[in-house]
Design a protein around this motif. Sequence first.
Motif, PDB file in Angstrom:
ATOM      1  N   PHE A 152      -3.180  -2.413  97.671  1.00 25.95           N
ATOM      2  CA  PHE A 152      -2.632  -3.670  97.939  1.00 25.95           C
ATOM      3  C   PHE A 152      -3.289  -4.984  97.074  1.00 25.95           C
ATOM      4  O   PHE A 152      -2.412  -5.447  96.327  1.00 25.95           O
ATOM      5  CB  PHE A 152      -2.661  -3.993  99.264  1.00 25.95           C
ATOM      6  N   PHE A 153      -4.525  -5.181  97.204  1.00 22.82           N
ATOM      7  CA  PHE A 153      -5.118  -6.153  96.434  1.00 22.82           C
ATOM      8  C   PHE A 153      -5.305  -5.711  94.946  1.00 22.82           C
ATOM      9  O   PHE A 153      -5.405  -6.482  94.342  1.00 22.82           O
ATOM     10  CB  PHE A 153      -6.527  -6.228  97.075  1.00 22.82           C
ATOM     11  N   GLY A 154      -5.280  -4.469  94.751  1.00 24.29           N
ATOM     12  CA  GLY A 154      -5.368  -4.180  93.169  1.00 24.29           C
ATOM     13  C   GLY A 154      -3.969  -4.648  92.477  1.00 24.29           C
ATOM     14  O   GLY A 154      -4.163  -4.861  91.138  1.00 24.29           O
ATOM     15  N   ILE A 155      -2.987  -4.967  93.092  1.00 20.24           N
ATOM     16  CA  ILE A 155      -1.853  -5.768  92.536  1.00 20.24           C
ATOM     17  C   ILE A 155      -2.296  -7.261  91.553  1.00 20.24           C
ATOM     18  O   ILE A 155      -1.969  -7.224  90.502  1.00 20.24           O
ATOM     19  CB  ILE A 155      -0.675  -6.120  93.494  1.00 20.24           C
ATOM     20  N   TRP A 156      -3.484  -7.828  92.179  1.00 17.19           N
ATOM     21  CA  TRP A 156      -3.770  -8.840  91.556  1.00 17.19           C
ATOM     22  C   TRP A 156      -5.284  -8.599  90.808  1.00 17.19           C
ATOM     23  O   TRP A 156      -5.815  -9.232  90.071  1.00 17.19           O
ATOM     24  CB  TRP A 156      -4.311 -10.042  92.522  1.00 17.19           C
ATOM     25  N   LEU A 157      -6.132  -7.726  91.410  1.00 17.14           N
ATOM     26  CA  LEU A 157      -7.484  -7.494  91.048  1.00 17.14           C
ATOM     27  C   LEU A 157      -7.828  -6.202  90.068  1.00 17.14           C
ATOM     28  O   LEU A 157      -8.756  -6.279  89.671  1.00 17.14           O
ATOM     29  CB  LEU A 157      -8.245  -7.440  92.346  1.00 17.14           C
ATOM     30  N   ASP A 158      -6.790  -5.270  90.103  1.00 21.62           N
ATOM     31  CA  ASP A 158      -7.076  -4.288  88.981  1.00 21.62           C
ATOM     32  C   ASP A 158      -7.145  -4.772  87.744  1.00 21.62           C
ATOM     33  O   ASP A 158      -5.940  -5.209  87.132  1.00 21.62           O
ATOM     34  CB  ASP A 158      -6.018  -3.089  89.425  1.00 21.62           C
ATOM     35  N   ALA A 159      -8.019  -4.379  86.948  1.00 19.71           N
ATOM     36  CA  ALA A 159      -8.266  -4.755  85.537  1.00 19.71           C
ATOM     37  C   ALA A 159      -7.130  -3.944  84.668  1.00 19.71           C
ATOM     38  O   ALA A 159      -6.976  -4.457  83.700  1.00 19.71           O
ATOM     39  CB  ALA A 159      -9.642  -4.553  85.197  1.00 19.71           C
ATOM     40  N   ARG A 160      -6.593  -3.130  85.048  1.00 16.90           N
ATOM     41  CA  ARG A 160      -5.498  -2.255  84.436  1.00 16.90           C
ATOM     42  C   ARG A 160      -4.218  -2.660  84.518  1.00 16.90           C
ATOM     43  O   ARG A 160      -3.433  -1.994  83.897  1.00 16.90           O
ATOM     44  CB  ARG A 160      -5.832  -0.760  84.830  1.00 16.90           C
ATOM     45  N   GLY A 161      -4.023  -3.727  85.524  1.00 15.78           N
ATOM     46  CA  GLY A 161      -2.619  -4.091  85.741  1.00 15.78           C
ATOM     47  C   GLY A 161      -2.034  -4.713  84.770  1.00 15.78           C
ATOM     48  O   GLY A 161      -2.611  -5.217  83.633  1.00 15.78           O
ATOM     49  N   SER A 162      -0.654  -5.475  85.066  1.00 16.52           N
ATOM     50  CA  SER A 162       0.204  -6.037  84.208  1.00 16.52           C
ATOM     51  C   SER A 162      -0.525  -7.606  83.803  1.00 16.52           C
ATOM     52  O   SER A 162      -0.251  -8.122  82.862  1.00 16.52           O
ATOM     53  CB  SER A 162       1.510  -5.990  84.520  1.00 16.52           C
ATOM     54  N   GLN A 163      -1.272  -7.829  84.773  1.00 19.79           N
ATOM     55  CA  GLN A 163      -1.727  -9.216  84.781  1.00 19.79           C
ATOM     56  C   GLN A 163      -3.413  -9.147  84.694  1.00 19.79           C
ATOM     57  O   GLN A 163      -4.149  -9.730  85.389  1.00 19.79           O
ATOM     58  CB  GLN A 163      -1.501  -9.988  86.204  1.00 19.79           C
ATOM     59  N   ALA A 164      -3.783  -8.476  83.649  1.00 16.41           N
ATOM     60  CA  ALA A 164      -5.314  -8.375  83.181  1.00 16.41           C
ATOM     61  C   ALA A 164      -6.076  -9.742  83.266  1.00 16.41           C
ATOM     62  O   ALA A 164      -7.017  -9.650  83.793  1.00 16.41           O
ATOM     63  CB  ALA A 164      -5.357  -7.248  82.427  1.00 16.41           C
ATOM     64  N   ALA A 165      -5.410 -10.540  82.446  1.00 14.15           N
ATOM     65  CA  ALA A 165      -6.160 -11.885  82.404  1.00 14.15           C
ATOM     66  C   ALA A 165      -6.272 -12.576  83.551  1.00 14.15           C
ATOM     67  O   ALA A 165      -7.405 -13.083  83.906  1.00 14.15           O
ATOM     68  CB  ALA A 165      -5.202 -12.637  81.388  1.00 14.15           C
ATOM     69  N   LEU A 166      -4.972 -12.696  84.572  1.00 16.16           N
ATOM     70  CA  LEU A 166      -5.563 -13.201  85.809  1.00 16.16           C
ATOM     71  C   LEU A 166      -6.177 -12.454  86.462  1.00 16.16           C
ATOM     72  O   LEU A 166      -7.309 -12.947  87.303  1.00 16.16           O
ATOM     73  CB  LEU A 166      -4.158 -13.227  86.601  1.00 16.16           C
ATOM     74  N   SER A 167      -6.431 -11.200  86.599  1.00 17.10           N
ATOM     75  CA  SER A 167      -7.353 -10.328  87.204  1.00 17.10           C
ATOM     76  C   SER A 167      -8.873 -10.584  86.840  1.00 17.10           C
ATOM     77  O   SER A 167      -9.851 -10.760  87.655  1.00 17.10           O
ATOM     78  CB  SER A 167      -7.087  -8.707  87.022  1.00 17.10           C
ATOM     79  N   ALA A 168      -8.985 -10.738  85.592  1.00 17.00           N
ATOM     80  CA  ALA A 168     -10.160 -11.136  85.157  1.00 17.00           C
ATOM     81  C   ALA A 168     -10.709 -12.517  85.596  1.00 17.00           C
ATOM     82  O   ALA A 168     -11.742 -12.617  85.886  1.00 17.00           O
ATOM     83  CB  ALA A 168     -10.173 -10.941  83.581  1.00 17.00           C
ATOM     84  N   GLN A 169      -9.864 -13.317  85.759  1.00 13.83           N
ATOM     85  CA  GLN A 169     -10.042 -14.991  86.022  1.00 13.83           C
ATOM     86  C   GLN A 169     -10.476 -14.636  87.609  1.00 13.83           C
ATOM     87  O   GLN A 169     -11.739 -15.432  87.968  1.00 13.83           O
ATOM     88  CB  GLN A 169      -8.819 -15.567  85.933  1.00 13.83           C
TER      89      GLN A 169
END
Length: 174
Positions: A152-169
């Motif tokens: 679930f939280f990987g949707i926002w926090l997984d560095a390999r996802g489609s939102q890698a920049a948001l995840s990094a922030q």
Amino acid sequence: MHLLKPLLLAAALLSVASPAFARHPELTQAIPSAQQVGAGRYSVLSIPVFQAELWTSNGAFSWERPFALSLIYERSIRANALVNRTISEMRQRGAGSEASLQPLRAPLTACFADVQSGDRITGVSTGPNTARFYLNGAQRCEIEWPGFRRHFFGIWLDARGSQAALSAQLRGGA
């Protein structure tokens, strides 16, 4: 130079009062010493959807310790759209097939409500398989599901996802 000191003081006061850096009431209960790790904005075609904030007890992210993720919505979204998108994203991250995730639909529906601009959903990852959800500070539900933290939280926090920049922030990176 004479005006610099009052301007710096005003800027400091505004940053403390800013909602992006205010500790939400549910964090006091869930993670009493919560410190913000990072924040970022999610937009679709330059249209802002939500502001995201990641909180931990020590200001550093780890998949191995409890954390809280708050999403402050900037537009209205129906609860069924939130549930459908969540299941789709979890499926894409290897949580299971559409059919195997169907039993998760009812608990997610209990957690999520229609949101309006300014509403805040906070998910607190309490363990590898458990999470608690709040809407505008009021607890709505708890979920227990195998691997829920990562899926679930990987949707926002997984560095390999489609939102890698948001995840990094969110995880405290640039």
